[in-house]
Design a protein around this motif. Structure first.
Motif, PDB file in Angstrom:
ATOM      1  N   SER A  81       0.820  -1.216   0.000  1.00 25.09           N
ATOM      2  CA  SER A  81       0.000   0.000   0.000  1.00 25.09           C
ATOM      3  C   SER A  81       0.848   1.257   0.000  1.00 25.09           C
ATOM      4  N   GLN A  85       0.801   3.741  -3.132  1.00 23.79           N
ATOM      5  CA  GLN A  85       0.237   5.063  -2.884  1.00 23.79           C
ATOM      6  C   GLN A  85       1.223   6.153  -3.280  1.00 23.79           C
TER       7      GLN A  85
ATOM      8  N   ILE B  30      -5.245   1.068  -1.992  1.00 23.18           N
ATOM      9  CA  ILE B  30      -5.401   2.513  -1.919  1.00 23.18           C
ATOM     10  C   ILE B  30      -6.855   2.912  -2.118  1.00 23.18           C
ATOM     11  N   SER B 172      -8.143   6.819   4.131  1.00 24.83           N
ATOM     12  CA  SER B 172      -8.178   8.113   3.459  1.00 24.83           C
ATOM     13  C   SER B 172      -7.233   8.174   2.285  1.00 24.83           C
ATOM     14  N   CYS B 173      -6.165   7.401   2.326  1.00 24.89           N
ATOM     15  CA  CYS B 173      -5.210   7.453   1.221  1.00 24.89           C
ATOM     16  C   CYS B 173      -4.813   6.025   0.852  1.00 24.89           C
ATOM     17  N   CYS B 174      -4.124   5.333   1.759  1.00 28.73           N
ATOM     18  CA  CYS B 174      -3.798   3.933   1.491  1.00 28.73           C
ATOM     19  C   CYS B 174      -4.072   3.082   2.718  1.00 28.73           C
ATOM     20  N   ALA B 175      -4.036   1.774   2.539  1.00 29.79           N
ATOM     21  CA  ALA B 175      -4.414   0.857   3.616  1.00 29.79           C
ATOM     22  C   ALA B 175      -3.593   1.069   4.883  1.00 29.79           C
ATOM     23  N   ASP B 177      -3.011   3.734   6.357  1.00 31.65           N
ATOM     24  CA  ASP B 177      -3.604   4.700   7.285  1.00 31.65           C
ATOM     25  C   ASP B 177      -5.020   4.295   7.691  1.00 31.65           C
TER      26      ASP B 177
END
Lengths: 357, 244
Positions: A81, A85, B30, B172-175, B177
């Motif tokens: 991730s 990202q 994501i 909110s953005c990627c896994a 977080d």
């Protein structure tokens, strides 16, 4: 998965080893001569260098039990991730850095960047408003700016300011902290102040030897036109910064698993402890600056000013950034830069937090 | 890392990302809104990869020594590591293992008022976040006594002995977080395995003390189960986000 097929004609992929050693000129010639002898052999094995790991990976996945533990799968989700990202921002960053390398000449920098650091540092800080991305993209850009002749103090100010005060990050902070607009303002002021203080410190210190040039030992290829040198620089920077990004993602994913939640719960009482813990979390978790506001908003049991510390420290210094700084500017630089930035960022956040929040 | 190596890794990376986008599997890693930026990055990677491959071929024929001129540091090879992990471990999205590690998300109070729920079309489906938000902050009690539908995955927990925590992750953005949002579902007769996706019709159990005044270490919004179906098409497949 179909990724095993590589789309390069086979004999194009050569084992790097023999060619990387371009030390002494006559040695190199010798190498090259020699190459014609056993070159055929090397060419045949070349593709395996890239294909083999994927074959092994595909074979391993059937031994499911070994890789199937819940923690390992969670780790791999986190690692992948963080890497994926960052990819769009990294690509944006290297495209910009490629453009800088092609279009921004030292003469141009001389013309437009203020000579005195007193002016250059604040304007570089405010220029950070213009880069809609996160911290992964700004590292290669700052490296190229230095190479194009920008004073390091100004480039470093930009490096610190851009990921924290750009419009995307400001909007996501506003969305995460709905109805608490002062948080956005506090983040903006504290981050900009931190970037400028570090920039000013660097200008005073004036130790150019600490920064390793990105292009040191690199030949400038001017023969192939602008498109060619653009792709050349963008692709080199992609792997330069991207490699260190992967190192950082590895560290961040591992630490997310290792830092237990009890640590976080234990310190929500004392203000000073929570400031320190949030600074440490920002460094260890290495969350993208476009996302960190949501994480901070999700921890309402902590005070606003300790969460501000998290938002100010995260974009300027964290594990993956240390790895990237070391890669782009040199290891010695990273060792000096990281503690200074961390200290200044915590200080700025605490002061602004006391005044505003 | 010479031009050939870079071209090869860029193309491999580009094709892997294209595949993740095509199958929708990128949604495990994501947020959905990152799809367009990732798509653009993928296209740029593929174009640059093809260009570098062509350049390398031309260089080779003109000047066999040229490959040593444009090299990136060896650390760049590490960029195939995420691809190897995708291929070998086949990681899936966040689940019980992740929910165990991160503090529950508690919505903060917002100025906006809650919309009326529409019960005329049968049981309305609510986001888990919305359910928890209303349970804590809606002074009009829009959930009281009403059956609503929630979708999420099962996380068993010793604090909920005759039920489970219906869990959805807020990403909110990627896994990395992701934070769990959980509702403690009470009155469950089946024993469900962790990470099973379920659709549950539930009624909020109103607490004695309002949730917002609860200062216990660990607490949940509770709901009584009305009916439960195992979700055979969980939102982990193409184009539907497993996260909120």
């Amino acid at each position: 998965m179909s990724v095993v097929s590589i789309q390069i004609p086979h004999d194009e992929i050569l084992a790097d080893a023999g060619h990387q050693t371009c030390g002494l000129e006559h040695d190199h010639d010798h190498d090259h001569q020699h190459d014609h002898g056993d070159g055929k052999k090397k060419r045949a094995y070349g593709p395996l260098v890239l294909v083999a790991p994927f074959l092994i990976a595909v074979l391993i996945r059937n031994q499911y039990d070994a890789l199937g533990s819940a923690d390992f799968r969670l780790w791999s989700t986190l690692f992948v991730s963080v890497s994926i990202q960052a990819l769009p921002f990294l690509v944006l960053g290297v495209v910009v850095s490629g453009l800088i390398a092609v279009f921004v000449s030292p003469e141009l920098v001389e013309k437009f960047v203020p000579k005195s650091n007193k002016l250059a540092v604040p304007s570089a800080g405010l220029a950070g408003l213009a880069l809609p991305g996160c911290e992964c993209g700004s590292v290669p850009i700052a490296g190229r700016l230095v190479d194009a002749g920008t004073p390091p103090a100004a480039a470093l100010t930009f490096l610190l300011a851009a990921p924290a005060i750009n419009p995307v990050v400001m909007v996501s902070t506003a969305v995460a902290f709905q109805g608490q607009g002062t948080m956005v303002l506090a983040r903006f002021i504290a981050s900009l102040a931190c970037a400028m203080l570090v920039g000013t410190w660097w200008a005073r210190r004036n130790d150019e030897s600490l920064i390793k040039s990105m292009t040191a030992g690199e030949e400038h290829a001017h023969d192939g036109g602008r498109l060619r040198s653009f792709v050349d620089v963008a692709s080199k920077d992609l792997f330069h910064a991207g490699g260190y990004l992967v190192v950082g993602s590895l560290a961040a994913a591992t630490l997310q698993l290792v830092v237990p939640r009890s640590v976080i719960n234990a310190v929500s009482g004392s203000e000073w402890q929570s400031v320190l813990i949030f600074a440490a979390l920002a460094v260890l978790l290495s969350i993208c600056s476009e996302a960190d506001a949501f994480v901070a908003a999700g921890l309402p049991q902590f005070s606003m000013s300790s969460r501000l510390v998290f938002l100010v420290v995260g974009p300027v210094i964290d594990l993956k950034l240390v790895a990237m700084h070391a890669g782009v500017f040199g290891r010695r630089f990273a060792l000096v830069f990281a503690p200074i930035v961390l200290g200044v960022a915590v200080l700025c956040a605490v002061v602004v937090g006391q005044v505003l929040l | 890392m010479n031009r050939v190596g870079r071209a090869a890794v860029m193309l491999t990376l580009g094709f892997t990302m294209a595949r993740l986008l095509w199958t929708g599997a990128f949604g495990w890693f994501i947020q959905q809104r990152m799809q367009i930026p990732l798509l653009i990055a993928t296209v740029v990677l593929l174009i640059m990869g093809v260009y570098e491959a062509v350049q390398a071929t031309e260089e080779e024929t003109k000047d066999p020594e040229s490959r040593t001129r444009s090299t990136a540091p060896k650390v760049g090879w590490l960029m195939i590591l995420p691809l190897l992990v995708i291929v070998s471990v086949q990681p899936v999205g966040l689940g019980a293992a992740a929910a165990d590690r991160v503090e529950n998300f508690t919505p903060v109070e917002t100025e906006s008022r809650f919309d009326e729920l529409d019960f005329s079309q049968g049981v309305p489906e609510l986001r888990v976040l919305d359910f928890v938000d209303r349970a804590i902050w809606d002074d009009d009690g829009s959930l009281n006594g009403q059956t609503v539908r929630l979708e999420g995955l099962v996380v068993n927990d010793p604090d909920v002995p005759d039920g489970f925590l219906l869990t959805r992750f807020l990403v909110s953005c990627c896994a990395a977080d992701g934070v769990p949002i959980q509702v403690a579902i009470q009155g469950v007769s089946e024993n469900l395995v962790n990470d099973t996706w379920v659709v549950a019709d539930v009624v909020l159990i109103e607490p004695d003390v309002p949730y917002r005044e609860n200062d216990a270490d660990r607490w949940f919004v509770n709901a009584e189960l009305q009916s439960l179906t195992i979700d055979l098409t969980p939102p982990t497949d193409a184009y539907e986000s497993p996260y909120e």
